[in-house]
Motif scaffolding. Structure first.
Motif, PDB file in Angstrom:
ATOM      1  N   ALA A 147      12.914  15.389 -76.440  1.00 54.77           N
ATOM      2  CA  ALA A 147      11.571  15.658 -75.911  1.00 54.77           C
ATOM      3  C   ALA A 147      11.689  16.560 -74.688  1.00 54.77           C
ATOM      4  O   ALA A 147      10.993  17.589 -74.578  1.00 54.77           O
ATOM      5  CB  ALA A 147      10.875  14.346 -75.527  1.00 54.77           C
ATOM      6  N   LEU A 148      12.594  16.203 -73.784  1.00 58.97           N
ATOM      7  CA  LEU A 148      12.764  17.016 -72.571  1.00 58.97           C
ATOM      8  C   LEU A 148      13.307  18.402 -72.932  1.00 58.97           C
ATOM      9  O   LEU A 148      12.887  19.411 -72.357  1.00 58.97           O
ATOM     10  CB  LEU A 148      13.717  16.297 -71.598  1.00 58.97           C
ATOM     11  N   TYR A 149      14.217  18.440 -73.904  1.00 58.39           N
ATOM     12  CA  TYR A 149      14.771  19.714 -74.387  1.00 58.39           C
ATOM     13  C   TYR A 149      13.639  20.634 -74.871  1.00 58.39           C
ATOM     14  O   TYR A 149      13.519  21.788 -74.441  1.00 58.39           O
ATOM     15  CB  TYR A 149      15.770  19.435 -75.523  1.00 58.39           C
ATOM     16  N   ASN A 150      12.807  20.108 -75.768  1.00 56.48           N
ATOM     17  CA  ASN A 150      11.739  20.946 -76.333  1.00 56.48           C
ATOM     18  C   ASN A 150      10.750  21.398 -75.262  1.00 56.48           C
ATOM     19  O   ASN A 150      10.243  22.520 -75.306  1.00 56.48           O
ATOM     20  CB  ASN A 150      11.020  20.191 -77.459  1.00 56.48           C
ATOM     21  N   LEU A 198      14.986  14.662 -85.883  1.00 56.98           N
ATOM     22  CA  LEU A 198      14.286  14.931 -84.615  1.00 56.98           C
ATOM     23  C   LEU A 198      14.342  16.428 -84.283  1.00 56.98           C
ATOM     24  O   LEU A 198      15.420  17.034 -84.357  1.00 56.98           O
ATOM     25  CB  LEU A 198      14.922  14.134 -83.465  1.00 56.98           C
ATOM     26  N   PRO A 199      13.212  17.017 -83.905  1.00 58.89           N
ATOM     27  CA  PRO A 199      13.185  18.465 -83.650  1.00 58.89           C
ATOM     28  C   PRO A 199      14.176  18.872 -82.557  1.00 58.89           C
ATOM     29  O   PRO A 199      14.135  18.342 -81.457  1.00 58.89           O
ATOM     30  CB  PRO A 199      11.748  18.726 -83.193  1.00 58.89           C
ATOM     31  N   GLY A 200      15.081  19.780 -82.899  1.00 52.15           N
ATOM     32  CA  GLY A 200      16.091  20.258 -81.943  1.00 52.15           C
ATOM     33  C   GLY A 200      17.441  19.596 -82.138  1.00 52.15           C
ATOM     34  O   GLY A 200      18.452  20.032 -81.584  1.00 52.15           O
ATOM     35  N   ASN A 201      17.492  18.547 -82.963  1.00 49.22           N
ATOM     36  CA  ASN A 201      18.759  17.818 -83.140  1.00 49.22           C
ATOM     37  C   ASN A 201      19.860  18.693 -83.743  1.00 49.22           C
ATOM     38  O   ASN A 201      21.047  18.473 -83.492  1.00 49.22           O
ATOM     39  CB  ASN A 201      18.540  16.589 -84.022  1.00 49.22           C
ATOM     40  N   ASP A 202      19.443  19.706 -84.514  1.00 46.99           N
ATOM     41  CA  ASP A 202      20.439  20.557 -85.185  1.00 46.99           C
ATOM     42  C   ASP A 202      21.277  21.374 -84.198  1.00 46.99           C
ATOM     43  O   ASP A 202      22.355  21.850 -84.557  1.00 46.99           O
ATOM     44  CB  ASP A 202      19.748  21.475 -86.207  1.00 46.99           C
ATOM     45  N   VAL A 203      20.828  21.533 -82.955  1.00 49.54           N
ATOM     46  CA  VAL A 203      21.604  22.314 -81.993  1.00 49.54           C
ATOM     47  C   VAL A 203      22.228  21.448 -80.880  1.00 49.54           C
ATOM     48  O   VAL A 203      22.758  21.949 -79.898  1.00 49.54           O
ATOM     49  CB  VAL A 203      20.790  23.486 -81.375  1.00 49.54           C
ATOM     50  N   LEU A 252       8.827   7.446 -69.835  1.00 48.45           N
ATOM     51  CA  LEU A 252       8.993   8.141 -68.542  1.00 48.45           C
ATOM     52  C   LEU A 252       8.965   9.659 -68.719  1.00 48.45           C
ATOM     53  O   LEU A 252       8.461  10.381 -67.859  1.00 48.45           O
ATOM     54  CB  LEU A 252      10.306   7.707 -67.873  1.00 48.45           C
ATOM     55  N   ILE A 253       9.503  10.147 -69.825  1.00 54.50           N
ATOM     56  CA  ILE A 253       9.488  11.600 -70.068  1.00 54.50           C
ATOM     57  C   ILE A 253       8.038  12.082 -70.231  1.00 54.50           C
ATOM     58  O   ILE A 253       7.638  13.115 -69.684  1.00 54.50           O
ATOM     59  CB  ILE A 253      10.331  11.971 -71.320  1.00 54.50           C
ATOM     60  N   GLU A 285       6.576  13.899 -81.182  1.00 52.85           N
ATOM     61  CA  GLU A 285       7.307  13.092 -82.178  1.00 52.85           C
ATOM     62  C   GLU A 285       8.597  12.537 -81.579  1.00 52.85           C
ATOM     63  O   GLU A 285       9.019  11.422 -81.906  1.00 52.85           O
ATOM     64  CB  GLU A 285       7.544  13.903 -83.450  1.00 52.85           C
ATOM     65  N   CYS A 286       9.228  13.305 -80.703  1.00 51.57           N
ATOM     66  CA  CYS A 286      10.438  12.794 -80.028  1.00 51.57           C
ATOM     67  C   CYS A 286      10.077  11.605 -79.140  1.00 51.57           C
ATOM     68  O   CYS A 286      10.752  10.561 -79.158  1.00 51.57           O
ATOM     69  CB  CYS A 286      11.086  13.884 -79.172  1.00 51.57           C
TER      70      CYS A 286
END
Ligand code: 5GP
Ligand code: MN
Length: 341
Positions: free
Chosen positions: A41-44, A68-73, A147-148, A167-168
């Motif tokens: 979530a924080l990444y996105n 989860l969106p971004g998990n591939d990287v 908290l995020i 979603e994260c």
């Protein structure tokens, strides 16, 4: 909604984040739904803000969170140590999420500890280590994901919470509250969930991805654990399960496959303390759960190098599986009056 973050610290971070930064986000060893959900979530969010961001985990992410969106990287330190070290070396900021002692990073501990980057903690576990430049530690929060959400809101960016971020966050709140049922769930958390759905989080899909994508082996491991391995000690209102490496191998064990098993032990009427012992790579990992006022945090930090929350904690042991279980059984009489409830 209330803003829990101190204005001065928030302003300092706002200032730092007003120019593009190189950011590493990291979380605890054997990451769970809240660890991966909060990190991604924080990444996105930070990517949307124009920063260079990489998530580095100390060990692999369970398969049921791979969507989860971004998990591939994400960089798994155990698989790509060089890339992880380079990432940390060039970072100006390191966010530490969903843990509060750097030792929970295992082999990633020293690289993070030695980094000159500004270290920011966002977490909800008891008693954080004083190793962070900014520590946002709130033990009343149901999850780091909550908290995020509040952090992004406090930075004035609630409108930037898109479907991916939502979603994260939804995932971590859902997994850390055992699907919105723990005492840590407050009305404000339900309002956050409503906001996340309004932002596009498809709730039914997330439940299916996380809870209904088991491989047959995992279900059979659960069946075996409950039928053959569950021990109930009525005099201590305690139930436990111990699984050896050989038993896990019989079921082709993969990261995350024992997630949730301990909750079944706790679901027995009258049981106030549940434990799951698993032998992995020569170490015993322990999950503790409790009901009401019995604190598994005390038990795990006192006897099993662990910690966590009052009703959900973890620990480890470097003794054999059998010796670890014997130690646990030897400790129970000390807690008999508290367990009698
Ligand atoms: P789980 O049993 O799901 O692995 O963890 C339950 C809770 O205890 C989580 O909040 C987790 O972060 C914490 N926890 C798990 N293992 C450890 C550990 O080895 N040390 C500490 N300090 N906390 C742990
Ligand atoms: Mn958590």
């Amino acid at each position: 909604m209330s803003n829990r973050f101190p204005a001065k610290e928030l302003e300092e971070l706002k200032k730092i984040l007003s120019v593009p930064q190189m950011i590493t986000i990291t979380t605890h060893h054997r990451p769970d739904g809240d660890a991966m959900g909060s990190s991604l979530a924080l990444y996105n969010y930070l990517i949307r803000k124009g920063h260079g961001v990489i998530v580095v985990t100390p060990s692999e992410c369970p398969e049921f969170l791979s969507w989860l969106p971004g998990n591939d990287v994400v960089i798994d330190f155990e698989k790509r140590e060089d890339a992880a070290m380079r990432t940390i070396a060039v970072s100006t900021l390191v966010f530490c999420l969903d843990f509060n002692w750097l030792s929970r990073l295992e082999k990633l501990e020293q690289p993070v500890r030695n980094s000159n980057a500004i270290k920011v903690l966002i977490d909800h576990h008891l008693e954080p280590e004083p190793a962070f430049d900014h520590a946002f530690s709130y033990t009343d929060a149901c999850s780091t994901c909550e908290l995020i959400y509040q952090f992004i809101d406090a930075l004035g960016d609630k409108k930037m919470i898109d479907k991916n971020i939502a979603e994260c966050i939804y995932t971590g709140i859902m997994t850390d509250t055992n699907s919105f049922r723990y005492a840590t769930m407050r009305s404000e958390t339900h309002r956050i969930i409503a906001d996340l759905m309004d932002a596009g989080a498809e709730n039914y899909k997330i439940h299916e991805y996380v809870y209904d994508t088991w491989l047959e082996n995992r279900l059979r491991l659960l069946g075996y654990s409950l039928k053959e391995k569950l021990k109930v000690l009525t005099e201590y209102n305690t139930a436990y399960i111990a699984l050896s490496q050989a038993e896990l191998d019989m079921f082709n064990f993969k990261a995350g496959d024992t997630e949730g098993i301990v909750n079944y032990a706790l679901s027995i009427k009258g049981v106030r303390l549940a434990a799951l012992f698993t032998e992995r790579e020569g170490e015993i990992k322990i999950s503790f759960r409790s009901k009401d006022d019995f604190s598994v945090k005390d038990l795990s930090s006192k006897y099993f190098q662990g910690g966590g929350h009052k009703n959900a904690s973890g620990g480890k042991s470097n003794e054999s599986l059998d010796a670890t279980v014997q130690k646990f059984l030897g400790i129970l009489p000390h807690y008999q009056s508290q367990l009698a409830g």
